[in-house]
Scaffold this motif. Sequence first.
Motif, PDB file in Angstrom:
ATOM      1  N   LYS A  45     -36.863 -10.769  -0.338  1.00 25.46           N
ATOM      2  CA  LYS A  45     -38.304 -11.761   0.372  1.00 25.46           C
ATOM      3  C   LYS A  45     -38.542 -12.808  -0.386  1.00 25.46           C
ATOM      4  CE  LYS A  45     -40.826  -7.474   0.186  1.00 25.46           C
ATOM      5  NZ  LYS A  45     -42.331  -6.037   1.225  1.00 25.46           N
ATOM      6  N   PHE A  46     -39.463 -13.052   0.866  1.00 24.93           N
ATOM      7  CA  PHE A  46     -40.244 -14.052   0.415  1.00 24.93           C
ATOM      8  C   PHE A  46     -41.696 -14.136  -0.255  1.00 24.93           C
ATOM      9  CE2 PHE A  46     -37.466 -16.645   3.477  1.00 24.93           C
ATOM     10  CZ  PHE A  46     -37.241 -17.622   2.369  1.00 24.93           C
ATOM     11  N   TRP A  47     -42.351 -14.099  -1.026  1.00 30.37           N
ATOM     12  CA  TRP A  47     -43.971 -13.831  -1.359  1.00 30.37           C
ATOM     13  C   TRP A  47     -43.978 -12.419  -2.309  1.00 30.37           C
ATOM     14  CZ3 TRP A  47     -44.268 -18.532  -0.556  1.00 30.37           C
ATOM     15  CH2 TRP A  47     -45.282 -18.890   0.134  1.00 30.37           C
ATOM     16  N   ASP A  48     -42.652 -11.627  -2.149  1.00 34.65           N
ATOM     17  CA  ASP A  48     -42.388 -11.079  -3.747  1.00 34.65           C
ATOM     18  C   ASP A  48     -43.055 -11.168  -4.495  1.00 34.65           C
ATOM     19  OD1 ASP A  48     -40.096 -11.212  -3.832  1.00 34.65           O
ATOM     20  OD2 ASP A  48     -38.897  -9.934  -3.407  1.00 34.65           O
ATOM     21  N   LYS A  49     -43.280 -10.048  -5.634  1.00 27.92           N
ATOM     22  CA  LYS A  49     -43.283 -11.078  -6.967  1.00 27.92           C
ATOM     23  C   LYS A  49     -41.980 -11.347  -7.562  1.00 27.92           C
ATOM     24  CE  LYS A  49     -44.243  -8.624 -11.172  1.00 27.92           C
ATOM     25  NZ  LYS A  49     -45.174  -7.821 -12.304  1.00 27.92           N
ATOM     26  N   THR A  50     -40.990 -11.210  -6.923  1.00 28.88           N
ATOM     27  CA  THR A  50     -39.673 -12.003  -7.799  1.00 28.88           C
ATOM     28  C   THR A  50     -39.493 -13.267  -7.404  1.00 28.88           C
ATOM     29  OG1 THR A  50     -38.398 -10.035  -8.026  1.00 28.88           O
ATOM     30  CG2 THR A  50     -36.857 -11.416  -8.397  1.00 28.88           C
ATOM     31  N   TRP A  51     -39.903 -13.381  -5.927  1.00 32.61           N
ATOM     32  CA  TRP A  51     -39.582 -14.961  -5.738  1.00 32.61           C
ATOM     33  C   TRP A  51     -40.689 -15.523  -6.191  1.00 32.61           C
ATOM     34  CZ3 TRP A  51     -36.605 -17.851  -3.198  1.00 32.61           C
ATOM     35  CH2 TRP A  51     -37.412 -18.530  -2.489  1.00 32.61           C
ATOM     36  N   ILE A  52     -41.858 -14.904  -5.950  1.00 35.96           N
ATOM     37  CA  ILE A  52     -42.958 -15.970  -6.458  1.00 35.96           C
ATOM     38  C   ILE A  52     -43.084 -16.111  -8.169  1.00 35.96           C
ATOM     39  CG2 ILE A  52     -45.896 -16.084  -7.320  1.00 35.96           C
ATOM     40  CD1 ILE A  52     -46.375 -13.417  -5.122  1.00 35.96           C
ATOM     41  N   THR A  53     -42.698 -15.077  -8.565  1.00 34.09           N
ATOM     42  CA  THR A  53     -42.477 -15.287 -10.083  1.00 34.09           C
ATOM     43  C   THR A  53     -41.520 -16.932 -10.092  1.00 34.09           C
ATOM     44  OG1 THR A  53     -42.215 -13.435 -11.591  1.00 34.09           O
ATOM     45  CG2 THR A  53     -41.028 -14.834 -12.680  1.00 34.09           C
ATOM     46  N   TYR A  54     -40.106 -17.220  -9.538  1.00 28.51           N
ATOM     47  CA  TYR A  54     -39.600 -18.343  -9.915  1.00 28.51           C
ATOM     48  C   TYR A  54     -39.770 -19.855  -8.914  1.00 28.51           C
ATOM     49  CZ  TYR A  54     -36.001 -21.042  -7.040  1.00 28.51           C
ATOM     50  OH  TYR A  54     -35.728 -22.053  -5.852  1.00 28.51           O
ATOM     51  N   VAL A  55     -40.728 -19.145  -7.884  1.00 32.82           N
ATOM     52  CA  VAL A  55     -41.701 -20.279  -7.771  1.00 32.82           C
ATOM     53  C   VAL A  55     -42.825 -20.694  -8.950  1.00 32.82           C
ATOM     54  CG1 VAL A  55     -43.109 -21.465  -6.199  1.00 32.82           C
ATOM     55  CG2 VAL A  55     -41.404 -19.869  -5.624  1.00 32.82           C
ATOM     56  N   GLU A  56     -42.919 -20.051  -9.590  1.00 30.70           N
ATOM     57  CA  GLU A  56     -43.467 -20.394 -10.464  1.00 30.70           C
ATOM     58  C   GLU A  56     -43.211 -21.028 -11.314  1.00 30.70           C
ATOM     59  OE1 GLU A  56     -46.246 -17.505 -11.557  1.00 30.70           O
ATOM     60  OE2 GLU A  56     -47.405 -17.202  -9.921  1.00 30.70           O
ATOM     61  N   GLU A  57     -42.252 -21.094 -11.611  1.00 28.45           N
ATOM     62  CA  GLU A  57     -41.038 -21.098 -12.869  1.00 28.45           C
ATOM     63  C   GLU A  57     -40.974 -22.414 -12.600  1.00 28.45           C
ATOM     64  OE1 GLU A  57     -38.336 -18.141 -14.660  1.00 28.45           O
ATOM     65  OE2 GLU A  57     -40.377 -17.258 -15.590  1.00 28.45           O
ATOM     66  N   LYS A  58     -40.109 -22.352 -10.993  1.00 30.82           N
ATOM     67  CA  LYS A  58     -39.533 -23.441 -11.311  1.00 30.82           C
ATOM     68  C   LYS A  58     -39.952 -24.690 -10.712  1.00 30.82           C
ATOM     69  CE  LYS A  58     -39.042 -23.630  -6.449  1.00 30.82           C
ATOM     70  NZ  LYS A  58     -38.449 -24.127  -5.219  1.00 30.82           N
ATOM     71  N   MET A  59     -41.579 -24.866 -10.480  1.00 24.22           N
ATOM     72  CA  MET A  59     -42.970 -25.886 -10.477  1.00 24.22           C
ATOM     73  C   MET A  59     -43.004 -26.219 -11.926  1.00 24.22           C
ATOM     74  SD  MET A  59     -42.471 -26.452  -7.178  1.00 24.22           S
ATOM     75  CE  MET A  59     -43.672 -27.729  -6.856  1.00 24.22           C
ATOM     76  N   SER A  60     -42.631 -25.839 -12.777  1.00 28.18           N
ATOM     77  CA  SER A  60     -43.432 -25.740 -13.785  1.00 28.18           C
ATOM     78  C   SER A  60     -43.638 -27.080 -14.589  1.00 28.18           C
ATOM     79  CB  SER A  60     -42.895 -24.555 -15.129  1.00 28.18           C
ATOM     80  OG  SER A  60     -43.380 -25.596 -16.523  1.00 28.18           O
ATOM     81  N   SER A  61     -44.824 -27.708 -14.693  1.00 33.43           N
ATOM     82  CA  SER A  61     -45.050 -29.438 -14.950  1.00 33.43           C
ATOM     83  C   SER A  61     -43.984 -29.335 -16.020  1.00 33.43           C
ATOM     84  CB  SER A  61     -46.657 -29.404 -15.278  1.00 33.43           C
ATOM     85  OG  SER A  61     -47.357 -28.830 -15.944  1.00 33.43           O
ATOM     86  N   ARG A  62     -44.067 -28.352 -17.184  1.00 33.94           N
ATOM     87  CA  ARG A  62     -43.249 -29.351 -18.515  1.00 33.94           C
ATOM     88  C   ARG A  62     -42.038 -29.510 -18.845  1.00 33.94           C
ATOM     89  NH1 ARG A  62     -41.853 -24.153 -21.800  1.00 33.94           N
ATOM     90  NH2 ARG A  62     -41.415 -22.591 -20.505  1.00 33.94           N
ATOM     91  N   PHE A  63     -41.263 -28.828 -17.668  1.00 31.78           N
ATOM     92  CA  PHE A  63     -40.034 -29.565 -16.858  1.00 31.78           C
ATOM     93  C   PHE A  63     -39.499 -30.418 -15.356  1.00 31.78           C
ATOM     94  CE2 PHE A  63     -39.663 -24.864 -18.511  1.00 31.78           C
ATOM     95  CZ  PHE A  63     -38.841 -25.079 -19.708  1.00 31.78           C
ATOM     96  N   HIS A  64     -40.637 -30.975 -15.642  1.00 31.51           N
ATOM     97  CA  HIS A  64     -41.299 -31.864 -13.821  1.00 31.51           C
ATOM     98  C   HIS A  64     -41.160 -33.407 -14.485  1.00 31.51           C
ATOM     99  CE1 HIS A  64     -38.963 -29.483 -11.121  1.00 31.51           C
ATOM    100  NE2 HIS A  64     -39.296 -28.360 -10.963  1.00 31.51           N
ATOM    101  N   SER A  65     -41.341 -33.906 -15.786  1.00 27.67           N
ATOM    102  CA  SER A  65     -41.903 -35.162 -16.658  1.00 27.67           C
ATOM    103  C   SER A  65     -40.065 -35.551 -16.347  1.00 27.67           C
ATOM    104  CB  SER A  65     -41.686 -35.159 -17.214  1.00 27.67           C
ATOM    105  OG  SER A  65     -41.384 -34.144 -19.118  1.00 27.67           O
ATOM    106  N   ASN A  66     -40.721 -36.946 -16.384  1.00 27.17           N
ATOM    107  CA  ASN A  66     -38.844 -37.411 -16.503  1.00 27.17           C
ATOM    108  C   ASN A  66     -38.327 -37.739 -15.365  1.00 27.17           C
ATOM    109  OD1 ASN A  66     -37.422 -39.659 -17.901  1.00 27.17           O
ATOM    110  ND2 ASN A  66     -36.645 -38.300 -19.778  1.00 27.17           N
ATOM    111  N   ALA A  67     -38.817 -37.733 -14.386  1.00 23.46           N
ATOM    112  CA  ALA A  67     -37.409 -37.554 -12.856  1.00 23.46           C
ATOM    113  C   ALA A  67     -36.754 -36.511 -13.133  1.00 23.46           C
ATOM    114  CB  ALA A  67     -37.093 -39.172 -13.253  1.00 23.46           C
ATOM    115  N   ILE A  68     -36.547 -35.523 -13.491  1.00 14.95           N
ATOM    116  CA  ILE A  68     -35.708 -34.302 -14.338  1.00 14.95           C
ATOM    117  C   ILE A  68     -34.982 -34.357 -12.928  1.00 14.95           C
ATOM    118  CG2 ILE A  68     -36.943 -31.931 -13.767  1.00 14.95           C
ATOM    119  CD1 ILE A  68     -34.164 -32.975 -16.692  1.00 14.95           C
ATOM    120  N   GLN A  69     -35.247 -34.063 -11.136  1.00 11.27           N
ATOM    121  CA  GLN A  69     -34.555 -34.197 -10.946  1.00 11.27           C
ATOM    122  C   GLN A  69     -33.181 -35.278 -11.060  1.00 11.27           C
ATOM    123  OE1 GLN A  69     -33.549 -31.198  -8.500  1.00 11.27           O
ATOM    124  NE2 GLN A  69     -36.679 -30.035  -8.617  1.00 11.27           N
ATOM    125  N   SER A  70     -33.490 -36.370 -10.388  1.00 14.03           N
ATOM    126  CA  SER A  70     -32.793 -37.662 -10.379  1.00 14.03           C
ATOM    127  C   SER A  70     -31.742 -37.169 -11.982  1.00 14.03           C
ATOM    128  CB  SER A  70     -33.161 -39.105 -10.889  1.00 14.03           C
ATOM    129  OG  SER A  70     -34.794 -38.607  -9.551  1.00 14.03           O
TER     130      SER A  70
END
Length: 266
Positions: free
Chosen positions: A128-153
């Motif tokens: 479910k949303f907002w359980d510990k596993t979901w929060i861990t996923y969201v925190e890790e997917k949004m980590s700033s160290r992986f979102h430099s240099n237009a990584i999504q592009s």
Amino acid sequence: MQADRGHSTNLVGVPTGLIASTAFNANPVSLHIASVCDSNRSLFRMLAEADTPAIAAGMFESYMATMFDLDDQDRDGRGPARFKASSYLRLLRGWGYEANSPEGAVLKGWVESRFGLFPTFHKAPIQKFWDKTWITYVEEKMSSRFHSNAIQSQLDLLFEFSQWALARFHAPGKTHIRLYRGTNNFEEQQLLARPDKRHVIVRLNSLLSFTSDRDTASSFGDTILEVEVPVVKILFFNELLPKHALKGEGEYVVIGGDYEAKALYY
């Protein structure tokens, strides 16, 4: 969470619920991320002149290096720390070590943002949303160290190049490729139905790995899922590039959803 397959909108113009369905897998339609090919016409004009997969791969790597300021160390995923977070190859390297790593969360987050599919597993089942596993996923997917240099592009271009290369060189005219995945339980891939002893319907994670080699799959579990994977759901595969971290297992990185599979037992 189970009732929510994903977002109501995505960037490929096909409803998320349809992308996630067995009906789509049986009758796939082309998937393209909005505006990526149009915004990178010079790349695809250049690729049209490629006579071999190796030449095309070299063109793609050179284009990515120029567009995103990647050096030779970035290309093999072993660059200094300041580069490691900025390269699509760095993410693939992390995925190769562990699909539930922070790099894996970023890749699953890319699938969520482009195709609308929520992950069903990241370190543990996501119930479910907002359980510990979901929060861990969201925190890790949004980590700033992986979102430099237009990584999504970067990942957008990787997907579009993969689709181009499959159609041109690796699977011309094919709609599906038979792939295998080994498992010892159905925790990460949820069992939805078992029509008979040999066939199952499973809900696979938003992004996961398969192999083209059945014997390789057997080393990952006593049950092997044999699946006809739509070509349009392949993000990456072993032969796409000459140097990357997923060499050696015939690996395919595939967008998930509900799949019909043949269950083979050892």
